[in-house]
Design a protein around this motif. Structure first.
Motif, PDB file in Angstrom:
ATOM      1  N   ALA A  57       0.865  -1.179   0.000  1.00  0.00           N
ATOM      2  CA  ALA A  57       0.000   0.000   0.000  1.00  0.00           C
ATOM      3  C   ALA A  57       0.901   1.227   0.000  1.00  0.00           C
ATOM      4  CB  ALA A  57      -0.892  -0.002   1.235  1.00  0.00           C
ATOM      5  N   ILE A  58       0.670   2.133  -0.952  1.00  0.00           N
ATOM      6  CA  ILE A  58       1.497   3.338  -1.073  1.00  0.00           C
ATOM      7  C   ILE A  58       0.588   4.551  -1.035  1.00  0.00           C
ATOM      8  CG2 ILE A  58       3.101   4.617  -2.531  1.00  0.00           C
ATOM      9  CD1 ILE A  58       3.911   1.883  -3.764  1.00  0.00           C
ATOM     10  N   GLU A  59       0.815   5.406  -0.034  1.00  0.00           N
ATOM     11  CA  GLU A  59       0.052   6.647   0.053  1.00  0.00           C
ATOM     12  C   GLU A  59       0.736   7.626   0.994  1.00  0.00           C
ATOM     13  OE1 GLU A  59      -3.927   6.453   1.636  1.00  0.00           O
ATOM     14  OE2 GLU A  59      -3.353   5.065   3.205  1.00  0.00           O
ATOM     15  N   MET A  60       0.234   8.851   0.987  1.00  0.00           N
ATOM     16  CA  MET A  60       0.713   9.913   1.863  1.00  0.00           C
ATOM     17  C   MET A  60      -0.459  10.319   2.753  1.00  0.00           C
ATOM     18  SD  MET A  60       2.051  13.742   0.818  1.00  0.00           S
ATOM     19  CE  MET A  60       3.417  13.243  -0.200  1.00  0.00           C
ATOM     20  N   THR A  61      -0.227  10.337   4.069  1.00  0.00           N
ATOM     21  CA  THR A  61      -1.283  10.667   5.018  1.00  0.00           C
ATOM     22  C   THR A  61      -0.724  11.541   6.135  1.00  0.00           C
ATOM     23  OG1 THR A  61      -0.885   8.795   6.498  1.00  0.00           O
ATOM     24  CG2 THR A  61      -2.332   8.389   4.620  1.00  0.00           C
ATOM     25  N   PRO A  62      -1.600  12.189   6.908  1.00  0.00           N
ATOM     26  CA  PRO A  62      -1.108  12.925   8.081  1.00  0.00           C
ATOM     27  C   PRO A  62      -0.421  11.968   9.057  1.00  0.00           C
ATOM     28  CG  PRO A  62      -3.393  13.502   7.609  1.00  0.00           C
ATOM     29  CD  PRO A  62      -3.047  12.326   6.729  1.00  0.00           C
ATOM     30  N   SER A  63       0.571  12.466   9.785  1.00  0.00           N
ATOM     31  CA  SER A  63       1.275  11.629  10.772  1.00  0.00           C
ATOM     32  C   SER A  63       0.488  11.483  12.068  1.00  0.00           C
ATOM     33  CB  SER A  63       2.641  12.238  11.109  1.00  0.00           C
ATOM     34  OG  SER A  63       3.495  12.171  10.004  1.00  0.00           O
ATOM     35  N   GLU A  76       8.927  11.360   5.608  1.00  0.00           N
ATOM     36  CA  GLU A  76       8.038  12.290   6.297  1.00  0.00           C
ATOM     37  C   GLU A  76       8.315  13.691   5.790  1.00  0.00           C
ATOM     38  OE1 GLU A  76       7.007  11.171  10.660  1.00  0.00           O
ATOM     39  OE2 GLU A  76       9.187  11.006  10.439  1.00  0.00           O
ATOM     40  N   GLY A  77       7.386  14.578   6.054  1.00  0.00           N
ATOM     41  CA  GLY A  77       7.574  15.954   5.648  1.00  0.00           C
ATOM     42  C   GLY A  77       6.635  16.884   6.381  1.00  0.00           C
ATOM     43  N   PRO A  78       6.844  18.199   6.222  1.00  0.00           N
ATOM     44  CA  PRO A  78       6.030  19.201   6.921  1.00  0.00           C
ATOM     45  C   PRO A  78       4.738  19.529   6.169  1.00  0.00           C
ATOM     46  CG  PRO A  78       7.785  20.272   5.732  1.00  0.00           C
ATOM     47  CD  PRO A  78       7.976  18.797   5.525  1.00  0.00           C
ATOM     48  N   VAL A  79       3.755  19.999   6.906  1.00  0.00           N
ATOM     49  CA  VAL A  79       2.475  20.457   6.356  1.00  0.00           C
ATOM     50  C   VAL A  79       2.356  21.956   6.594  1.00  0.00           C
ATOM     51  CG1 VAL A  79      -0.042  20.305   6.582  1.00  0.00           C
ATOM     52  CG2 VAL A  79       1.355  18.233   6.759  1.00  0.00           C
ATOM     53  N   GLY A  80       1.971  22.693   5.561  1.00  0.00           N
ATOM     54  CA  GLY A  80       1.705  24.128   5.694  1.00  0.00           C
ATOM     55  C   GLY A  80       2.939  24.990   5.545  1.00  0.00           C
ATOM     56  N   LEU A  81       3.831  24.911   6.501  1.00  0.00           N
ATOM     57  CA  LEU A  81       5.099  25.644   6.499  1.00  0.00           C
ATOM     58  C   LEU A  81       6.189  24.723   7.021  1.00  0.00           C
ATOM     59  CD1 LEU A  81       3.912  28.984   8.155  1.00  0.00           C
ATOM     60  CD2 LEU A  81       4.502  28.663   5.745  1.00  0.00           C
ATOM     61  N   ARG A  82       7.375  24.807   6.452  1.00  0.00           N
ATOM     62  CA  ARG A  82       8.466  23.922   6.871  1.00  0.00           C
ATOM     63  C   ARG A  82       8.713  24.019   8.377  1.00  0.00           C
ATOM     64  NH1 ARG A  82      11.229  20.666   4.011  1.00  0.00           N
ATOM     65  NH2 ARG A  82      10.705  21.634   2.042  1.00  0.00           N
ATOM     66  N   ALA A  83       8.656  25.219   8.946  1.00  0.00           N
ATOM     67  CA  ALA A  83       8.924  25.401  10.378  1.00  0.00           C
ATOM     68  C   ALA A  83       7.880  24.698  11.248  1.00  0.00           C
ATOM     69  CB  ALA A  83       8.970  26.885  10.718  1.00  0.00           C
ATOM     70  N   LEU A  84       6.641  24.608  10.778  1.00  0.00           N
ATOM     71  CA  LEU A  84       5.599  23.939  11.552  1.00  0.00           C
ATOM     72  C   LEU A  84       5.830  22.430  11.625  1.00  0.00           C
ATOM     73  CD1 LEU A  84       2.383  25.752  10.288  1.00  0.00           C
ATOM     74  CD2 LEU A  84       3.500  25.996  12.518  1.00  0.00           C
ATOM     75  N   LEU A  89       1.492  17.444  14.621  1.00  0.00           N
ATOM     76  CA  LEU A  89       0.228  17.866  14.019  1.00  0.00           C
ATOM     77  C   LEU A  89       0.427  18.408  12.609  1.00  0.00           C
ATOM     78  CD1 LEU A  89      -2.816  18.346  14.455  1.00  0.00           C
ATOM     79  CD2 LEU A  89      -2.236  20.585  15.382  1.00  0.00           C
ATOM     80  N   PHE A  90       1.631  18.903  12.317  1.00  0.00           N
ATOM     81  CA  PHE A  90       1.932  19.484  11.013  1.00  0.00           C
ATOM     82  C   PHE A  90       2.957  18.654  10.239  1.00  0.00           C
ATOM     83  CE2 PHE A  90       0.276  22.973  13.534  1.00  0.00           C
ATOM     84  CZ  PHE A  90      -0.666  23.495  12.670  1.00  0.00           C
TER      85      PHE A  90
END
Length: 186
Positions: A57-63, A76-84, A89-90
């Motif tokens: 299964a391959i997908e991208m989801t919130p952590s 993994e990666g950031p949501v919204g802004l890199r600093a967040l 949650l981000f």
């Protein structure tokens, strides 16, 4: 030649009653007003790769909200802004999960699109998953599209020799981020 399958699933955004269904509906309404068009259903893309007796299964989801169980997280990666992204949650996670599940498959409006590929082609696609570009989820790309879970899937397909530009979500729907993944693959 041994064959494998790549299955592209189109899932309604927010299937299963997730909070994102409300925020996405408002976002699509706002976009449709700005673009002077009717709102359209939004879709999230996910992949299954079946090869050598295993399915991935391959997908991208919130952590957040995922618990601690094994889920095949490879990036993994950031949501919204890199600093967040320092806050869980981000953050988002990219999964390539052997024997894993895509939770909302029961909500798919139609069967997956199936691509028959060589086993080595399927292996190469899976090997690319951890190499997904390190982008901020929701960041606006140069072409005006945003980076998100659809971008991961279109990037993987396009970089694996499957013309993602020829693929479209069902029922006249939209898949925001799809074009961003194709452009990143080129």
């Amino acid at each position: 030649m041994d064959t494998a399958q790549v299955r592209l699933w189109w899932l309604p955004v927010g299937a299963g009653g997730h909070l994102v269904i409300h925020t996405s509906r408002w976002w699509e309404l706002w976009r449709s007003v700005r673009e002077r068009r009717h709102p359209r259903p939004l879709f999230h893309a996910a992949l299954e790769v079946a090869a050598d007796g295993s399915t991935y299964a391959i997908e991208m989801t919130p952590s957040w909200g995922q618990g601690r169980s094994e889920r095949g997280v490879v990036a993994e990666g950031p949501v919204g802004l890199r600093a967040l992204g320092r806050l869980k949650l981000f953050r988002y996670e990219v999964r390539c999960w052997r024997g894993g599940i895509i939770p909302d498959l029961g909500y798919a409006p139609e069967p997956p699109l199936v691509f028959n590929v060589s086993t080595s082609g399927a292996d190469a696609l899976r090997a690319r998953v951890p190499q997904v570009p390190d982008m901020v989820w929701g960041a606006k790309m140069p072409d005006g599209d945003m980076w998100n879970s659809n971008s991961l899937v279109s990037w993987l397909l396009q970089s694996s020799g499957i013309d993602a530009g020829a693929l479209h979500p069902p029922h006249g729907g939209r898949a925001p981020g799809w074009r961003a993944g194709i452009d990143a693959a080129r």
